[in-house]
Design a protein around this motif. Sequence first.
Motif, PDB file in Angstrom:
ATOM      1  N   SER A 141     -18.993 -32.432  73.715  1.00  9.57           N
ATOM      2  CA  SER A 141     -20.084 -33.383  73.948  1.00  9.57           C
ATOM      3  C   SER A 141     -20.303 -34.222  72.692  1.00  9.57           C
ATOM      4  O   SER A 141     -19.917 -33.828  71.586  1.00  9.57           O
ATOM      5  N   ARG A 142     -20.962 -35.342  72.875  1.00  8.50           N
ATOM      6  CA  ARG A 142     -21.301 -36.194  71.734  1.00  8.50           C
ATOM      7  C   ARG A 142     -22.294 -35.481  70.812  1.00  8.50           C
ATOM      8  O   ARG A 142     -22.234 -35.624  69.592  1.00  8.50           O
ATOM      9  N   GLU A 143     -23.191 -34.699  71.382  1.00  9.22           N
ATOM     10  CA  GLU A 143     -24.164 -33.953  70.580  1.00  9.22           C
ATOM     11  C   GLU A 143     -23.466 -32.972  69.633  1.00  9.22           C
ATOM     12  O   GLU A 143     -23.867 -32.838  68.471  1.00  9.22           O
ATOM     13  N   SER A 144     -22.424 -32.312  70.117  1.00  9.35           N
ATOM     14  CA  SER A 144     -21.663 -31.388  69.267  1.00  9.35           C
ATOM     15  C   SER A 144     -21.015 -32.134  68.110  1.00  9.35           C
ATOM     16  O   SER A 144     -21.033 -31.673  66.965  1.00  9.35           O
ATOM     17  N   PHE A 145     -20.449 -33.289  68.419  1.00 10.68           N
ATOM     18  CA  PHE A 145     -19.838 -34.116  67.373  1.00 10.68           C
ATOM     19  C   PHE A 145     -20.882 -34.537  66.340  1.00 10.68           C
ATOM     20  O   PHE A 145     -20.645 -34.465  65.133  1.00 10.68           O
ATOM     21  N   GLU A 146     -22.039 -34.966  66.800  1.00 14.47           N
ATOM     22  CA  GLU A 146     -23.078 -35.435  65.884  1.00 14.47           C
ATOM     23  C   GLU A 146     -23.594 -34.314  64.991  1.00 14.47           C
ATOM     24  O   GLU A 146     -23.873 -34.542  63.806  1.00 14.47           O
ATOM     25  N   ARG A 147     -23.702 -33.092  65.518  1.00 11.56           N
ATOM     26  CA  ARG A 147     -24.111 -31.949  64.684  1.00 11.56           C
ATOM     27  C   ARG A 147     -23.083 -31.710  63.581  1.00 11.56           C
ATOM     28  O   ARG A 147     -23.436 -31.487  62.422  1.00 11.56           O
ATOM     29  N   PHE A 148     -21.798 -31.758  63.936  1.00  8.69           N
ATOM     30  CA  PHE A 148     -20.741 -31.564  62.944  1.00  8.69           C
ATOM     31  C   PHE A 148     -20.769 -32.683  61.903  1.00  8.69           C
ATOM     32  O   PHE A 148     -20.506 -32.445  60.723  1.00  8.69           O
ATOM     33  N   GLY A 149     -21.091 -33.888  62.320  1.00 10.65           N
ATOM     34  CA  GLY A 149     -21.148 -35.018  61.401  1.00 10.65           C
ATOM     35  C   GLY A 149     -22.102 -34.805  60.248  1.00 10.65           C
ATOM     36  O   GLY A 149     -21.884 -35.319  59.143  1.00 10.65           O
ATOM     37  N   GLN A 150     -23.157 -34.027  60.458  1.00  5.00           N
ATOM     38  CA  GLN A 150     -24.112 -33.737  59.383  1.00  5.00           C
ATOM     39  C   GLN A 150     -23.457 -32.959  58.245  1.00  5.00           C
ATOM     40  O   GLN A 150     -23.867 -33.074  57.095  1.00  5.00           O
ATOM     41  N   THR A 151     -22.441 -32.171  58.572  1.00  2.45           N
ATOM     42  CA  THR A 151     -21.680 -31.438  57.548  1.00  2.45           C
ATOM     43  C   THR A 151     -20.537 -32.293  57.012  1.00  2.45           C
ATOM     44  O   THR A 151     -20.261 -32.305  55.810  1.00  2.45           O
ATOM     45  N   LEU A 152     -19.878 -33.012  57.906  1.00  2.00           N
ATOM     46  CA  LEU A 152     -18.681 -33.771  57.538  1.00  2.00           C
ATOM     47  C   LEU A 152     -18.974 -34.952  56.624  1.00  2.00           C
ATOM     48  O   LEU A 152     -18.251 -35.162  55.636  1.00  2.00           O
ATOM     49  N   LEU A 153     -19.984 -35.744  56.916  1.00  2.00           N
ATOM     50  CA  LEU A 153     -20.200 -36.983  56.169  1.00  2.00           C
ATOM     51  C   LEU A 153     -20.368 -36.783  54.665  1.00  2.00           C
ATOM     52  O   LEU A 153     -19.740 -37.510  53.882  1.00  2.00           O
ATOM     53  N   PRO A 154     -21.169 -35.819  54.199  1.00  2.00           N
ATOM     54  CA  PRO A 154     -21.259 -35.627  52.746  1.00  2.00           C
ATOM     55  C   PRO A 154     -19.923 -35.228  52.120  1.00  2.00           C
ATOM     56  O   PRO A 154     -19.615 -35.623  50.989  1.00  2.00           O
ATOM     57  N   ILE A 155     -19.112 -34.479  52.851  1.00  2.00           N
ATOM     58  CA  ILE A 155     -17.798 -34.070  52.334  1.00  2.00           C
ATOM     59  C   ILE A 155     -16.872 -35.279  52.248  1.00  2.00           C
ATOM     60  O   ILE A 155     -16.125 -35.438  51.269  1.00  2.00           O
ATOM     61  N   LEU A 156     -16.916 -36.152  53.239  1.00  2.00           N
ATOM     62  CA  LEU A 156     -16.122 -37.385  53.181  1.00  2.00           C
ATOM     63  C   LEU A 156     -16.524 -38.236  51.982  1.00  2.00           C
ATOM     64  O   LEU A 156     -15.661 -38.792  51.280  1.00  2.00           O
ATOM     65  N   GLN A 157     -17.819 -38.351  51.740  1.00  2.00           N
ATOM     66  CA  GLN A 157     -18.300 -39.133  50.592  1.00  2.00           C
ATOM     67  C   GLN A 157     -17.780 -38.550  49.280  1.00  2.00           C
ATOM     68  O   GLN A 157     -17.325 -39.289  48.412  1.00  2.00           O
TER      69      GLN A 157
END
Length: 101
Positions: free
Chosen positions: A55-71
């Motif tokens: 689901s998109r919601e699952s992706f968005e939850r993961f994004g909270q962890t992923l985005l700082p790591i990408l930065q």
Amino acid sequence: MAIAVLFTPVSMNAAQYDGIIRRLQAVNAFPPPHLVSHTCFGAGDQLRVMDVWESRESFERFGQTLLPILQTAGVDPGAPQFFEVHNVARSAPELAGAAAS
């Protein structure tokens, strides 16, 4: 509804990608829950990622962890593209994670 997400970073190479995966694994965030499939493809500094999520919601939850790591890795993921998934075919479990030769 399952979704496919295509990431087309401005620039990402294998060393950056591998470092991102290691950082995610270090915080027990890879593979994340509800991720159906993950594929990194491309060459040089033009690697791309295609994920399928439950689901998109699952992706968005993961994004909270992923985005700082990408930065931290210096990777600008750009704007992801979202697609509705019509079908997902799964391979034998022993093939999961196998890279093409």
